[in-house]
Motif scaffolding. Sequence first.
Motif, PDB file in Angstrom:
ATOM      1  N   TYR A 157       0.786  -1.228   0.000  1.00 28.26           N
ATOM      2  CA  TYR A 157       0.000   0.000   0.000  1.00 28.26           C
ATOM      3  C   TYR A 157       0.825   1.290   0.000  1.00 28.26           C
ATOM      4  O   TYR A 157       0.756   2.089   0.951  1.00 28.26           O
ATOM      5  CB  TYR A 157      -0.979  -0.015   1.182  1.00 28.26           C
ATOM      6  N   TRP A 203      -1.124   4.569   0.674  1.00 31.43           N
ATOM      7  CA  TRP A 203      -1.552   4.697   2.073  1.00 31.43           C
ATOM      8  C   TRP A 203      -0.365   5.191   2.913  1.00 31.43           C
ATOM      9  O   TRP A 203      -0.501   6.117   3.728  1.00 31.43           O
ATOM     10  CB  TRP A 203      -2.054   3.347   2.581  1.00 31.43           C
ATOM     11  N   GLU A 231      -2.182   3.662  -7.669  1.00 37.00           N
ATOM     12  CA  GLU A 231      -1.983   3.935  -6.241  1.00 37.00           C
ATOM     13  C   GLU A 231      -1.826   5.453  -6.106  1.00 37.00           C
ATOM     14  O   GLU A 231      -0.753   6.008  -6.325  1.00 37.00           O
ATOM     15  CB  GLU A 231      -0.722   3.218  -5.723  1.00 37.00           C
TER      16      GLU A 231
END
Length: 464
Positions: free
Chosen positions: A362, A365, A401
Amino acid sequence: MKFNTIIEPFRIKAVEPIRRTTREERKRALEEAGFNLFLLRAEDVLIDLLTDSGTGAMSSAQWAGMMRGDESYAGARSFYRFEETVQEITGLKHILPTHQGRAAERILARCVLKEGDIVPNNTHFDTTRANIESAGATALDIPIAEGRKPDSLHPFKGNIDLDALERVLCEDSERVPLVFITVTNNSGGGQPVSMANIRAASELCRAFDVPLFLDACRFAENAWFIKTREEGYADYSPREIAREMFAYAQGATMSAKKDGMSNIGGFLALDDDDMARCCKNELILTEGFPTYGGLAGYDLEALAVGFEEALDEDYLRYRARSVGYLGDRLVEMGVPIVRPPGGHAIYIDAKQMLNHIPQSEYPAWALSLVLYLEGGVRSVEIGSVMFGMSPDGTERPAEMELVRLAFPRRVYTQSHVDYLVEVLEYVHSIREKIRGMRIVEAPTVLRHFSARLEPVGGTLIDGG
Ligand SMILES: *Cc1c(COP(=O)(O)O)cnc(C)c1O
């Protein structure tokens, strides 16, 4: 015009202090929040770019409108003002107020979708996808190829792929009860959709007798991009352009927390009488009587004024410029962003910026956490935590992403943006020290709102 500086086209009448915190305090806040920015207390955030949804500042005219609110249960004057404004802008017949966008989506899904159906869209927003999937239908994302490439410079990267749309309609039109186009394409980088694309999609839909709906959350920003980027529209007002966009649609869902310039609200608008009957019954069941639909009379007044203000040219010029300004500075610094900048937000391409972190850890994130830790800035991940789980519970990496820095409307000024530039410059300089994340616990639906995570290597940044 003799002068070039595009200024905030308002002066400030009420101020709300924002609070500085130390890095130590933010580190603790992150740990307590399970490394999930949604679980922070807002007062621990300095500049809050989590979302542009419901976070804007209302105008003095909207606040004055709130005092005029008619709180009658049925037939309130405020409803008719709201209805008339939305009908004028959209040209659609039935206007159902809802407390926000997802309520409109849920009601529509309930009335038109059944198991096995397919709903094409340029890109579904997370709540739209969740409502469609919870009806047992498939949410099919078909943006144009450029829309999936963060650095390709196309003026309308939000466009729906017309060939893909034609294919699904040819093969499966009886399973497609409606087609959506999201303006602007929020999950695809806030990118606009051209009038030519909406028109062509509507012709395809008409040929197969399938209604076209706009997810119209940012219809005014989309109109501005059509005006400034699409040939033949420079001399039209944003309102005329919006009117034409809606003329190609048989319905719309709207979160008025975006281009409604208000803190709450939404609507479902549609032409078809039978569909509207079903939707009104659903509305009564879960939102409220059709002339208030989950809102107070004063909200409806604020919205009626807000829809008009969102179409103001000076406002839209400033809005697009303040986002574009941050985008230009980041491009100069070599921070990879989705280009050209969209209407309501800057999207940082974390897959590229943190290319040492695998997608399974991730990267977007992690980057959003570091922006908070270092600068007190809250952003949001639009990546594999948000979209990385299939309805059957298996992991699927997201297309992109991204870290989204969304701008509340009429809230922050240029010095706030200059501060952001500094924070991003610093974070960019330490990017190689940023480490990935793992999920500790998460629900299966809309998991990003409440998941708890931890840094894979024990700390978010090498050396703490
Ligand atoms: C915000 C948003 C929604 C959902 O609206 P809510 O008011 O948050 O329920 C749907 N679609 C798009 C494109 C959005 O940006």
